[in-house]
Write a protein that holds these residues in place. Structure first.
Motif, PDB file in Angstrom:
ATOM      1  N   LEU A 117      83.561  43.090  74.263  1.00 31.03           N
ATOM      2  CA  LEU A 117      84.363  42.565  73.164  1.00 31.03           C
ATOM      3  C   LEU A 117      85.036  41.268  73.587  1.00 31.03           C
ATOM      4  O   LEU A 117      85.018  40.272  72.862  1.00 31.03           O
ATOM      5  CB  LEU A 117      85.437  43.584  72.766  1.00 31.03           C
ATOM      6  CG  LEU A 117      86.409  43.043  71.721  1.00 31.03           C
ATOM      7  CD1 LEU A 117      85.756  43.056  70.340  1.00 31.03           C
ATOM      8  CD2 LEU A 117      87.689  43.849  71.697  1.00 31.03           C
ATOM      9  N   GLU A 121      84.254  37.919  71.513  1.00 26.34           N
ATOM     10  CA  GLU A 121      85.294  37.312  70.691  1.00 26.34           C
ATOM     11  C   GLU A 121      86.118  36.284  71.426  1.00 26.34           C
ATOM     12  O   GLU A 121      87.078  35.733  70.885  1.00 26.34           O
ATOM     13  CB  GLU A 121      86.238  38.408  70.175  1.00 26.34           C
ATOM     14  CG  GLU A 121      85.561  39.502  69.377  1.00 26.34           C
ATOM     15  CD  GLU A 121      85.223  39.032  67.974  1.00 26.34           C
ATOM     16  OE1 GLU A 121      85.762  37.996  67.550  1.00 26.34           O
ATOM     17  OE2 GLU A 121      84.400  39.715  67.319  1.00 26.34           O
ATOM     18  N   ASN A 122      85.770  36.081  72.687  1.00 26.93           N
ATOM     19  CA  ASN A 122      86.502  35.092  73.470  1.00 26.93           C
ATOM     20  C   ASN A 122      87.965  35.450  73.624  1.00 26.93           C
ATOM     21  O   ASN A 122      88.855  34.616  73.452  1.00 26.93           O
ATOM     22  CB  ASN A 122      86.369  33.732  72.792  1.00 26.93           C
ATOM     23  CG  ASN A 122      86.110  32.680  73.844  1.00 26.93           C
ATOM     24  OD1 ASN A 122      87.055  32.045  74.291  1.00 26.93           O
ATOM     25  ND2 ASN A 122      84.879  32.561  74.287  1.00 26.93           N
ATOM     26  N   LEU A 123      88.213  36.677  73.952  1.00 28.38           N
ATOM     27  CA  LEU A 123      89.591  37.134  74.116  1.00 28.38           C
ATOM     28  C   LEU A 123      89.928  37.267  75.591  1.00 28.38           C
ATOM     29  O   LEU A 123      89.052  37.501  76.423  1.00 28.38           O
ATOM     30  CB  LEU A 123      89.750  38.519  73.472  1.00 28.38           C
ATOM     31  CG  LEU A 123      89.314  38.672  72.017  1.00 28.38           C
ATOM     32  CD1 LEU A 123      89.379  40.147  71.613  1.00 28.38           C
ATOM     33  CD2 LEU A 123      90.195  37.823  71.125  1.00 28.38           C
ATOM     34  N   GLU A 124      91.205  37.110  75.891  1.00 22.23           N
ATOM     35  CA  GLU A 124      91.647  37.361  77.250  1.00 22.23           C
ATOM     36  C   GLU A 124      92.425  38.659  77.188  1.00 22.23           C
ATOM     37  O   GLU A 124      93.554  38.688  76.715  1.00 22.23           O
ATOM     38  CB  GLU A 124      92.558  36.228  77.731  1.00 22.23           C
ATOM     39  CG  GLU A 124      93.106  36.485  79.116  1.00 22.23           C
ATOM     40  CD  GLU A 124      94.084  35.393  79.524  1.00 22.23           C
ATOM     41  OE1 GLU A 124      93.963  34.264  78.991  1.00 22.23           O
ATOM     42  OE2 GLU A 124      94.976  35.683  80.336  1.00 22.23           O
TER      43      GLU A 124
ATOM     44  N   PHE B  94      92.898  44.789  68.448  1.00 22.69           N
ATOM     45  CA  PHE B  94      93.303  43.916  69.540  1.00 22.69           C
ATOM     46  C   PHE B  94      94.434  43.097  68.959  1.00 22.69           C
ATOM     47  O   PHE B  94      94.302  42.540  67.870  1.00 22.69           O
ATOM     48  CB  PHE B  94      92.162  42.977  69.939  1.00 22.69           C
ATOM     49  CG  PHE B  94      92.632  41.787  70.736  1.00 22.69           C
ATOM     50  CD1 PHE B  94      92.738  41.857  72.126  1.00 22.69           C
ATOM     51  CD2 PHE B  94      93.013  40.605  70.095  1.00 22.69           C
ATOM     52  CE1 PHE B  94      93.203  40.780  72.858  1.00 22.69           C
ATOM     53  CE2 PHE B  94      93.495  39.517  70.831  1.00 22.69           C
ATOM     54  CZ  PHE B  94      93.585  39.604  72.216  1.00 22.69           C
ATOM     55  N   GLY B 134      96.370  40.966  74.442  1.00 20.21           N
ATOM     56  CA  GLY B 134      95.972  39.838  75.271  1.00 20.21           C
ATOM     57  C   GLY B 134      96.129  38.561  74.468  1.00 20.21           C
ATOM     58  O   GLY B 134      97.027  38.470  73.631  1.00 20.21           O
ATOM     59  N   TYR B 135      95.258  37.585  74.709  1.00 18.49           N
ATOM     60  CA  TYR B 135      95.357  36.336  73.988  1.00 18.49           C
ATOM     61  C   TYR B 135      94.058  36.041  73.250  1.00 18.49           C
ATOM     62  O   TYR B 135      92.969  36.200  73.813  1.00 18.49           O
ATOM     63  CB  TYR B 135      95.707  35.194  74.948  1.00 18.49           C
ATOM     64  CG  TYR B 135      97.100  35.363  75.495  1.00 18.49           C
ATOM     65  CD1 TYR B 135      98.205  34.893  74.766  1.00 18.49           C
ATOM     66  CD2 TYR B 135      97.331  36.050  76.677  1.00 18.49           C
ATOM     67  CE1 TYR B 135      99.494  35.113  75.220  1.00 18.49           C
ATOM     68  CE2 TYR B 135      98.623  36.270  77.149  1.00 18.49           C
ATOM     69  CZ  TYR B 135      99.696  35.797  76.410  1.00 18.49           C
ATOM     70  OH  TYR B 135     100.980  36.016  76.857  1.00 18.49           O
ATOM     71  N   CYS B 136      94.184  35.648  71.995  1.00 19.86           N
ATOM     72  CA  CYS B 136      93.004  35.399  71.176  1.00 19.86           C
ATOM     73  C   CYS B 136      92.400  34.039  71.509  1.00 19.86           C
ATOM     74  O   CYS B 136      93.015  33.214  72.176  1.00 19.86           O
ATOM     75  CB  CYS B 136      93.364  35.468  69.695  1.00 19.86           C
ATOM     76  SG  CYS B 136      94.312  34.065  69.086  1.00 19.86           S
ATOM     77  N   ALA B 137      91.208  33.831  71.018  1.00 21.08           N
ATOM     78  CA  ALA B 137      90.482  32.602  71.301  1.00 21.08           C
ATOM     79  C   ALA B 137      91.325  31.371  70.974  1.00 21.08           C
ATOM     80  O   ALA B 137      91.456  30.451  71.786  1.00 21.08           O
ATOM     81  CB  ALA B 137      89.181  32.574  70.499  1.00 21.08           C
ATOM     82  N   ARG B 140      94.164  30.917  73.413  1.00 22.36           N
ATOM     83  CA  ARG B 140      93.704  30.544  74.749  1.00 22.36           C
ATOM     84  C   ARG B 140      93.426  29.055  74.809  1.00 22.36           C
ATOM     85  O   ARG B 140      93.622  28.408  75.821  1.00 22.36           O
ATOM     86  CB  ARG B 140      92.404  31.282  75.083  1.00 22.36           C
ATOM     87  CG  ARG B 140      92.600  32.750  75.240  1.00 22.36           C
ATOM     88  CD  ARG B 140      91.274  33.403  75.566  1.00 22.36           C
ATOM     89  NE  ARG B 140      90.877  33.120  76.947  1.00 22.36           N
ATOM     90  CZ  ARG B 140      89.740  33.534  77.490  1.00 22.36           C
ATOM     91  NH1 ARG B 140      88.904  34.246  76.747  1.00 22.36           N
ATOM     92  NH2 ARG B 140      89.465  33.262  78.730  1.00 22.36           N
TER      93      ARG B 140
END
Ligand SMILES: [Mn+2]
Ligand SMILES: [Mn+2]
Ligand SMILES: [Zn+2]
Ligand SMILES: [Zn+2]
Lengths: 147, 147
Positions: A117, A121-124, B94, B134-137, B140
């Motif tokens: 995921l 979705e490019n999430l951290e 998320f 966390g942090y979304c695209a 980020r």
DNA sequence: TTGTAAATGAGAATCATTCGCAAAAAACAA
DNA sequence: TTGTTTTTTGCGAATGATTCTCATTTACAA
């Protein structure tokens, strides 16, 4: 130069935090405990070694230990958090609503799903909360305390 | 005989609960909302249609709606719960620590893992809590509000 | 040693959620 | 309808967990 050197000391120094008896004690208690302790139990156990420690300090301490990655906080169905020294092998928890027993298990499939995921979705991802509640085998069978 | 008949009415009657304006309104608000509402927001929105509803009633109502399986409560990183009408397709969340955005996703692999565990350990799973923070695209990348 | 910033203890404060209880509303029967 | 019974509601107080305030103590670098 420092004669002492434990993961705790190292981590504290690295993060610019001071080394206090309270911090040592809280971590020790957590490392020696086989159960997941909540703030209150942690407080009472810590008191045996640092008699004047306050509940506020316990909260402040778990916050820094957590942020340093030395302990983890879990949400196990109750209205307050539980802490545990970060285990060698990461795992998740199932809590029985009948007897309170906590079953630990790992789930690489979940870890994989999270990673996929994150990439897609490019999430951290900073934290994964995964826990189950229900009834354990014993309680289902009409166990120790009936259901 | 009853002329009215909606999933809510049916479920309330089946469970022996009374049909009240408050219960209708709380569910309606939740069904019409595209976001996940916490008790407080739910309270303010419900007030527009049931001006004298109290916060305590909102809490009592989400409890029964939840128990009837009409709504779900999630733990999205904040210190209070969030509610949502039970969606057609179940999903997980998320939450971005930067902008608060909530990304929904499904994870059949996780569902499968849960089922396998239940069978292997003979558990009766009542609730699965799975949520990520966390942090979304966007955040980020140094998004809307920087990080 | 000393000075200074960080950490602590104690208690007040805050937040979310639950309770207690009298009044209001629903279900039911007449 | 009307009266009777039982559940809900509203409101404010209570609770439980966690955070904050602030005066005092402690760590530690110079
Ligand atoms: Mn564990
Ligand atoms: Mn959702
Ligand atoms: Zn059990
Ligand atoms: Zn974001």
């Amino acid at each position: 130069m420092n004669l002492e050197s434990s993961p705790l000391i190292t981590a504290l120094q690295a993060s610019g935090h001071r080394i206090t008896r309270q911090r040592r004690v809280v971590l020790e208690v957590l490392e020696e405990s086989r159960e997941h302790l909540d703030a209150e139990s942690l407080y009472w156990k810590a008191r045996q070694r640092a008699p004047r420690i306050s509940l506020a300090t316990v909260y402040r301490t778990v916050a820094v230990l957590k942020q340093m990655g030395l302990i983890a906080e879990y949400s196990l169905g109750e209205e307050h958090g539980h802490f545990e020294a970060v285990p060698e092998t990461p795992h998740y928890h199932f809590t029985c609503l009948g007897c309170g027993r906590v079953v630990e298990f790992d789930a690489p499939q979940v870890d994989r799903a999270v990673q996929e995921l994150a990439e897609r979705e490019n999430l951290e991802i900073r934290a994964v909360q995964f826990s189950l509640t229900g009834y354990c085998a014993r309680c289902r069978a009409g166990g120790p305390d009936g259901r």
